[in-house]
Design a protein around this motif. Structure first.
Motif, mmCIF file in Angstrom:
data_model
loop_
_atom_site.group_PDB
_atom_site.id
_atom_site.type_symbol
_atom_site.label_atom_id
_atom_site.label_comp_id
_atom_site.label_asym_id
_atom_site.label_seq_id
_atom_site.Cartn_x
_atom_site.Cartn_y
_atom_site.Cartn_z
ATOM 1 N N VAL A 15 0.881 -1.384 -0.038
ATOM 2 C CA VAL A 15 -0.111 0.128 -0.074
ATOM 3 C C VAL A 15 0.958 1.267 -0.054
ATOM 4 C CG1 VAL A 15 -1.558 1.472 1.301
ATOM 5 C CG2 VAL A 15 -1.799 -1.034 1.135
ATOM 6 N N ALA A 35 -5.088 3.752 4.394
ATOM 7 C CA ALA A 35 -5.166 2.437 4.839
ATOM 8 C C ALA A 35 -5.396 2.262 6.591
ATOM 9 C CB ALA A 35 -3.719 1.778 4.776
ATOM 10 N N VAL A 151 -5.369 0.132 -2.001
ATOM 11 C CA VAL A 151 -4.940 0.043 -2.996
ATOM 12 C C VAL A 151 -5.854 0.400 -4.219
ATOM 13 C CG1 VAL A 151 -3.429 -1.217 -4.685
ATOM 14 C CG2 VAL A 151 -3.158 -1.762 -2.408
#
Length: 295
Positions: A15, A35, A151
């Motif tokens: 990520v 994230a 992502v």
């Protein structure tokens, strides 16, 4: 578990790398913030969200006494607190577990599972889901799914990260990363899913006391699930990896993108196991029409 944690660490790093490649240092910071935010939300709310997606209805000792007694007995055997119990009103036989830890876990089974399986087969399926809870796979898979989602979100917003010097890959590289990054993230997520299914099968066989119960259930699930639609799952394909077998009609998809190992391999691994001496008899499983009402 070590392999799973390594994969999760790689996913988290991925990520950050995607953010860095798409938007430089600013992209890295944005990626990690996204994230972290998604995982924080998922940690506290993913179980409720998934249950709502599938229209799961809570049941208790009064409304589903046999299913409740069976789950309570096996949870005790596994050393787990009794999970919340839900029924999903769909004809497709299937089940999943969710929750951030064993103290806040839930097991959901479909109406089709109870109508098409013997008591022993339902016990094998519930034991498999309890194994996921015991191994904390429900949290593992939630975090992995949200990282994959992060992502995809970064890829969708890649063109807004800035231009020229802020975009290390250049325009062509950025476009390529927008396409390839979500695919790579999905492959890692599915790899983790497949690893955890084998572990849950083995642990579930130990919990219910007889590997043949789960092996028989998987054989019947494989035969029925592909022929019966699960509308809620088709509308929410991101939850497919949570079920004991794939609820989606995607038989033609390449095995590289499969959320579950082949059922035949899972059955073969289960049949290598031996039931412990104090397990229930390994006699022929009764047919589902002999099981009586489940409530």
């Amino acid at each position: 578990m070590a392999r799973t944690y390594l994969l999760m660490a790689a996913m988290t790093a991925f990520v950050g790398v995607v953010g860095l490649m798409l938007g430089g240092e600013a992209g890295l910071i944005i990626a990690l913030v996204i994230a972290a935010g998604m995982n924080t939300y998922a940690y506290w709310n993913s179980d409720k969200a998934v249950l709502r997606m599938h229209g799961a209805r809570a049941v208790d000792q009064r409304t589903a006494p046999e299913l409740w007694a069976m789950t309570e007995s096996m949870a005790r055997r596994a050393g787990l607190p009794m999970p919340a119990l839900y029924i999903i009103e769909t004809d497709q036989p299937n089940a999943f577990a969710t929750g951030r830890n064993p103290e806040n876990a839930a097991v959901a089974v479909t109406r089709g599972l109870m109508q098409n399986m013997s008591r022993e087969e339902v016990a094998g399926v519930v034991a498999h889901e309890l194994a996921h809870i015991k191994n904390r796979d429900t949290l593992t898979m939630t975090i992995t799914a949200t990282l994959a989602g992060a992502v995809s979100m970064l890829a969708n917003f890649a063109m807004f990260f800035g231009g020229g010097r802020d975009r290390p890959l250049g325009l062509i590289g950025t476009i390529a990363m927008m396409i390839l990054a979500p695919l790579a993230a999905a492959m890692v997520q599915m790899a983790i899913s497949r690893v955890r299914e084998y572990e849950a099968d083995a642990e579930g066989a130990a919990i219910c006391g007889n590997p043949e119960w789960l092996a028989s259930a998987l054989a019947r699930l494989g035969a029925l699930s592909g022929r019966i639609d699960n509308i809620a799952a088709e509308r929410n394909p991101a939850t497919a990896h949570m079920f004991i077998v794939n609820p989606l009609h995607m038989q033609a998809v390449d095995s590289l993108f499969a959320t579950h190992p082949p059922i035949e391999k899972r059955i073969a691994e289960l049949r290598k196991l031996r039931a412990p001496r104090n397990a229930a008899p390994r006699g022929r499983l009764r047919q589902s029409q002999d099981t009586g009402p489940w409530g």
